[in-house]
Write an enzyme that holds these catalytic residues in place. Structure first.
Site, PDB file in Angstrom:
ATOM      1  N   HIS A  89       0.852  -1.181   0.000  1.00  0.00           N
ATOM      2  CA  HIS A  89       0.000   0.000   0.000  1.00  0.00           C
ATOM      3  C   HIS A  89       0.887   1.229   0.000  1.00  0.00           C
ATOM      4  O   HIS A  89       1.969   1.229   0.598  1.00  0.00           O
ATOM      5  CB  HIS A  89      -0.931   0.006   1.223  1.00  0.00           C
ATOM      6  CG  HIS A  89      -2.066   0.973   1.109  1.00  0.00           C
ATOM      7  ND1 HIS A  89      -1.933   2.298   1.427  1.00  0.00           N
ATOM      8  CD2 HIS A  89      -3.350   0.808   0.690  1.00  0.00           C
ATOM      9  CE1 HIS A  89      -3.101   2.906   1.226  1.00  0.00           C
ATOM     10  NE2 HIS A  89      -3.968   2.023   0.771  1.00  0.00           N
TER      11      HIS A  89
ATOM     12  N   GLU B 259      -7.680  -5.125  -0.638  1.00  0.00           N
ATOM     13  CA  GLU B 259      -8.249  -5.738  -1.837  1.00  0.00           C
ATOM     14  C   GLU B 259      -8.402  -7.251  -1.745  1.00  0.00           C
ATOM     15  O   GLU B 259      -9.368  -7.818  -2.266  1.00  0.00           O
ATOM     16  CB  GLU B 259      -7.383  -5.352  -3.047  1.00  0.00           C
ATOM     17  CG  GLU B 259      -7.513  -3.873  -3.398  1.00  0.00           C
ATOM     18  CD  GLU B 259      -6.186  -3.228  -3.726  1.00  0.00           C
ATOM     19  OE1 GLU B 259      -5.160  -3.941  -3.736  1.00  0.00           O
ATOM     20  OE2 GLU B 259      -6.168  -2.009  -3.953  1.00  0.00           O
TER      21      GLU B 259
END
Length: 389
Positions: free
Chosen positions: A272, A325
């Site tokens: 991320h 995700e």
């Protein structure tokens, strides 16, 4: 036309990483701590303990509603789910035109049409109450739009919204045509709440840039949806599940991951741009997935553990952990959502966060107008002679 920036340009990191561009009361992400919040509350705690309507009220009004306020707000927003006739009648053509690109592409056009149909005016010309009313109407319409576009694209008739269902339950109902089971509703509701806002991500920043021009709310949301459609932003949950499919079995985890990492490919569902610890959304959604149970969850947990070990070995010092995700995809798959609806479902939640940011930006009359460094051939150069025939 706005004049060129008069002040001396300031060098900043590529992608504006870490650059503070404004002040906000909507929320924030504290990446080194693995924590993010909406207003003054932990987003994860809100997702596990409150309803979507509670959090929507918080984002628009700055406070959680009491029982009476929640009842009134839920009724107000539920009444806005039905689309204007002109928009509803145009959806079959939009779905047909976007049969290869999916509901998110159709949503961009549908939002523009919605704005034109109801006569949305520039934010610059509106008072705060009118801006809020426009934002509520747009947020309430997005689930109806994306589910209708999806069903039409599958050769099915849209399912009309029900005002007696919660936001999450109504979304699943409009998608499938069946009233959903409570555990599925709660799982999707937690996911929706967890993705309402997440700092100044690409789509939120895009919405605020457009809002800073004073444009109407639909224009801001269309720009945000366009940014969200990129695979590096909102398109990864389905790609993370595609990765699980491609790996297939536990014995293939190591060779599959090694080949792609050494080949310079990105592993979807890991890493991320902000978090340097485990993504708190991933941790929460892993727990929800484990409550739902099943072979897919067990395999995802195996893949997560081994991929993190491999990434630590192959990319030492990078602190690459699972992001939202991977388990977002798992939860949506378990709740029966088709993969082409993963990003539109994300959008059905993020539209509330976008709108809260748009409303905040509309209070500031300063247009967002950064500078760029020119690196082309040195100007001015003499124009070449016009070639004669």
């Amino acid at each position: 036309m706005a004049s060129a920036q008069a002040t001396t340009p300031i060098d900043v990191p590529r992608g504006l990483s870490g650059v503070i561009v404004t002040e906000t009361q909507v929320g924030d992400v504290r990446g080194t701590e693995g924590f993010y919040h909406y207003r003054q509350y932990s987003a994860v705690e809100l997702a596990t303990a409150r309803t979507f309507e509670d959090v929507w009220h918080l984002m628009f009004h700055g406070e959680l509603p009491d029982a009476a306020q929640l009842k009134a707000f839920s009724a107000e927003t539920a009444a806005l789910r039905t689309l204007p006739a002109a928009v509803r009648d145009a959806l079959p053509a939009l779905a047909h035109a976007g049969v290869l690109s999916g509901p998110l592409a159709g949503l961009r056009t549908a939002l523009s049409l919605l704005g034109a149909t109801v006569g949305l005016r520039p934010l610059y010309d509106l008072d705060p109450d009118r801006r809020r009313a426009d934002a509520l109407a747009a947020c309430a319409a997005v689930p109806t739009l994306v589910t209708a576009l999806h069903r039409l694209g599958q050769g099915l008739q849209p399912v009309e919204p029900r005002a007696d269902l919660s936001y999450a339950a109504n979304y699943l109902y409009m998608l499938t045509g069946d009233e959903p089971e409570p555990d599925r509703v709660r799982a999707i509701e937690a996911y929706l709440i967890s993705t309402i806002d997440h700092g100044f991500n690409a789509s939120t920043f895009t919405a605020r840039v457009i809002a800073s021009t004073g444009a109407d709310l639909a224009a801001c949301l269309v720009g945000a949806v366009g940014a969200l459609s990129g695979p590096l932003h909102g398109g990864a949950p389905s790609r993370a599940l595609d990765m699980l499919d491609a790996i297939g079995t536990p014995d293939r985890i190591d060779p599959w991951i090694r080949e792609r990492v050494l080949g310079g490919e990105r592993i979807m569902g890991f890493g991320h741009s902000v978090y340097r610890t485990e993504d708190p959304r991933s941790r929460m959604l892993r727990g929800i997935a484990q409550q739902l149970g099943g072979p897919l969850v067990e395999f995802a947990v195996q893949v997560e553990a081994r991929v993190e070990e491999l990434l630590a070995e192959l990319k030492p010092g990078r602190e690459l952990h699972t992001n939202v995700e991977l388990y977002a995809g798992v939860v949506m798959e378990l709740c029966g959502l088709p993969r082409e609806m993963f990003t539109p479902t994300f959008c059905a939640a993020r539209v509330v966060g976008w709108s809260a940011n748009i409303l905040e930006q509309a209070e500031d009359s300063k247009i967002i107008r950064p500078a760029a460094r020119y690196v082309g051939p040195p100007p001015p150069q003499a124009l070449p002679a016009v070639a004669s025939c």
